[in-house]
Design a protein around this motif. Structure first.
Motif, PDB file in Angstrom:
ATOM      1  N   ILE A 183      -9.585 -28.446  23.985  1.00  0.00           N
ATOM      2  CA  ILE A 183     -10.983 -28.495  24.431  1.00  0.00           C
ATOM      3  C   ILE A 183     -11.064 -28.356  25.949  1.00  0.00           C
ATOM      4  O   ILE A 183     -11.928 -27.658  26.477  1.00  0.00           O
ATOM      5  CB  ILE A 183     -11.668 -29.802  23.961  1.00  0.00           C
ATOM      6  CG1 ILE A 183     -11.743 -29.865  22.431  1.00  0.00           C
ATOM      7  CG2 ILE A 183     -13.051 -29.954  24.589  1.00  0.00           C
ATOM      8  CD1 ILE A 183     -12.629 -28.826  21.787  1.00  0.00           C
ATOM      9  N   THR A 184     -10.152 -29.007  26.668  1.00  0.00           N
ATOM     10  CA  THR A 184     -10.168 -28.932  28.130  1.00  0.00           C
ATOM     11  C   THR A 184      -9.896 -27.511  28.617  1.00  0.00           C
ATOM     12  O   THR A 184     -10.597 -27.006  29.501  1.00  0.00           O
ATOM     13  CB  THR A 184      -9.132 -29.916  28.731  1.00  0.00           C
ATOM     14  OG1 THR A 184      -9.459 -31.238  28.272  1.00  0.00           O
ATOM     15  CG2 THR A 184      -9.144 -29.874  30.241  1.00  0.00           C
ATOM     16  N   VAL A 185      -8.905 -26.850  28.041  1.00  0.00           N
ATOM     17  CA  VAL A 185      -8.612 -25.464  28.421  1.00  0.00           C
ATOM     18  C   VAL A 185      -9.815 -24.583  28.110  1.00  0.00           C
ATOM     19  O   VAL A 185     -10.203 -23.735  28.932  1.00  0.00           O
ATOM     20  CB  VAL A 185      -7.335 -24.964  27.706  1.00  0.00           C
ATOM     21  CG1 VAL A 185      -7.185 -23.457  27.833  1.00  0.00           C
ATOM     22  CG2 VAL A 185      -6.107 -25.683  28.254  1.00  0.00           C
ATOM     23  N   TYR A 186     -10.428 -24.787  26.968  1.00  0.00           N
ATOM     24  CA  TYR A 186     -11.615 -24.011  26.622  1.00  0.00           C
ATOM     25  C   TYR A 186     -12.737 -24.254  27.631  1.00  0.00           C
ATOM     26  O   TYR A 186     -13.420 -23.321  28.049  1.00  0.00           O
ATOM     27  CB  TYR A 186     -12.080 -24.331  25.197  1.00  0.00           C
ATOM     28  CG  TYR A 186     -13.272 -23.506  24.801  1.00  0.00           C
ATOM     29  CD1 TYR A 186     -13.120 -22.156  24.474  1.00  0.00           C
ATOM     30  CD2 TYR A 186     -14.549 -24.051  24.789  1.00  0.00           C
ATOM     31  CE1 TYR A 186     -14.209 -21.382  24.131  1.00  0.00           C
ATOM     32  CE2 TYR A 186     -15.644 -23.283  24.444  1.00  0.00           C
ATOM     33  CZ  TYR A 186     -15.473 -21.958  24.122  1.00  0.00           C
ATOM     34  OH  TYR A 186     -16.560 -21.195  23.795  1.00  0.00           O
TER      35      TYR A 186
ATOM     36  N   VAL B  57     -14.593 -21.251  29.924  1.00  0.00           N
ATOM     37  CA  VAL B  57     -16.000 -20.857  29.857  1.00  0.00           C
ATOM     38  C   VAL B  57     -16.829 -21.398  31.011  1.00  0.00           C
ATOM     39  O   VAL B  57     -18.040 -21.207  31.038  1.00  0.00           O
ATOM     40  CB  VAL B  57     -16.649 -21.281  28.513  1.00  0.00           C
ATOM     41  CG1 VAL B  57     -15.924 -20.654  27.336  1.00  0.00           C
ATOM     42  CG2 VAL B  57     -16.736 -22.788  28.379  1.00  0.00           C
ATOM     43  N   VAL B  58     -16.202 -22.042  31.993  1.00  0.00           N
ATOM     44  CA  VAL B  58     -16.954 -22.684  33.063  1.00  0.00           C
ATOM     45  C   VAL B  58     -17.809 -21.686  33.848  1.00  0.00           C
ATOM     46  O   VAL B  58     -18.883 -22.031  34.326  1.00  0.00           O
ATOM     47  CB  VAL B  58     -16.029 -23.506  33.998  1.00  0.00           C
ATOM     48  CG1 VAL B  58     -15.196 -22.599  34.893  1.00  0.00           C
ATOM     49  CG2 VAL B  58     -16.836 -24.494  34.822  1.00  0.00           C
ATOM     50  N   SER B  59     -17.353 -20.440  33.978  1.00  0.00           N
ATOM     51  CA  SER B  59     -18.164 -19.462  34.699  1.00  0.00           C
ATOM     52  C   SER B  59     -19.378 -19.030  33.874  1.00  0.00           C
ATOM     53  O   SER B  59     -20.383 -18.584  34.413  1.00  0.00           O
ATOM     54  CB  SER B  59     -17.324 -18.245  35.080  1.00  0.00           C
ATOM     55  OG  SER B  59     -16.869 -17.592  33.907  1.00  0.00           O
TER      56      SER B  59
ATOM     57  N   TYR C  29     -16.953 -29.535  18.208  1.00  0.00           N
ATOM     58  CA  TYR C  29     -17.036 -28.696  19.404  1.00  0.00           C
ATOM     59  C   TYR C  29     -16.871 -27.227  19.045  1.00  0.00           C
ATOM     60  O   TYR C  29     -17.624 -26.374  19.505  1.00  0.00           O
ATOM     61  CB  TYR C  29     -15.948 -29.066  20.417  1.00  0.00           C
ATOM     62  CG  TYR C  29     -16.344 -30.142  21.384  1.00  0.00           C
ATOM     63  CD1 TYR C  29     -17.398 -29.972  22.264  1.00  0.00           C
ATOM     64  CD2 TYR C  29     -15.634 -31.334  21.453  1.00  0.00           C
ATOM     65  CE1 TYR C  29     -17.754 -30.967  23.160  1.00  0.00           C
ATOM     66  CE2 TYR C  29     -15.972 -32.328  22.345  1.00  0.00           C
ATOM     67  CZ  TYR C  29     -17.035 -32.140  23.200  1.00  0.00           C
ATOM     68  OH  TYR C  29     -17.377 -33.113  24.086  1.00  0.00           O
ATOM     69  N   ALA C  30     -15.856 -26.938  18.235  1.00  0.00           N
ATOM     70  CA  ALA C  30     -15.579 -25.547  17.874  1.00  0.00           C
ATOM     71  C   ALA C  30     -16.761 -24.938  17.117  1.00  0.00           C
ATOM     72  O   ALA C  30     -17.201 -23.822  17.431  1.00  0.00           O
ATOM     73  CB  ALA C  30     -14.305 -25.466  17.036  1.00  0.00           C
TER      74      ALA C  30
END
Length: 188
Positions: free
Chosen positions: A108-111, A115-117, A175-176
């Motif tokens: 979840i953290t890597v995801y 997608v932060v941008s 989340y997914a």
């Protein structure tokens, strides 16, 4: 009274910095049930309790930031991750539990960073419930309460850890599914 805009994020950063100190304290005497074990547990409990404090301050004073939305779950995962790993190193928690939890948390953290941008993935209600369940289960597992309460506390620890693991997996699935649905509805 005006609250400094950086206060919630500063509290979150302190929680991140507490994680390695906590882990060192837990492992320093090979997990013996002496003073370092108790202090490690107290540090964990105080640090994890700040999770609610920083968020409440930010929301109450309308100073919620995208940085805070990113740092807060990282701080939670650093602290709880160290607790899961530490307990497994000490042989008090099966490694499969730690691996399942870490795969979900790191995934979840890597995801989130990927997608932060595009958008900031804030914590959902089930993720918050998962964090509370993990905090309770880990706090009970870290405190050597078997010396005070007796052997039955192992059953309490097993039940609370089971609930935490179930919520960890369920919130990861949530989340997914939410992200897939969100992406489908965002398409023109």
């Amino acid at each position: 009274m005006t609250v400094p805009r950086q206060l919630p994020n500063a509290i979150t950063v302190v929680r991140i910095l507490c994680a390695p100190v906590f882990l060192w304290m837990l492992l320093a005497d090979a997990g013996a049930d002496g003073p370092l074990r108790w202090w490690a547990a107290v540090l964990f409990i105080v640090a994890i309790a700040t999770d609610g404090i920083d968020g409440a301050i930010a929301r109450r004073n309308d100073i919620v930031t995208d940085l805070g939305k990113i740092l807060d779950p990282v701080a939670d995962k650093a602290l709880t991750g160290c607790a899961f790993v530490g307990l497994s190193i000490l042989g008090e928690l099966p490694w499969w539990i730690t691996i399942v939890v870490l795969v979900r948390e790191i995934g979840i953290t890597v995801y989130r960073f990927a997608v932060v941008s595009d958008h900031v993935l804030a914590a959902a209600w089930m993720g918050k419930l998962k964090t509370v369940a993990q905090a309770v289960a880990l706090s009970l597992a870290l405190l050597p309460l078997w010396h005070v309460a007796g052997e039955w506390i192992w059953w309490v620890n097993a039940v609370t850890m089971t609930i935490a693991v179930i919520l960890t997996v369920a919130s990861g699935i949530d989340y997914a599914v939410s992200e897939v649905r969100g992406r489908r509805t965002a398409r023109p």
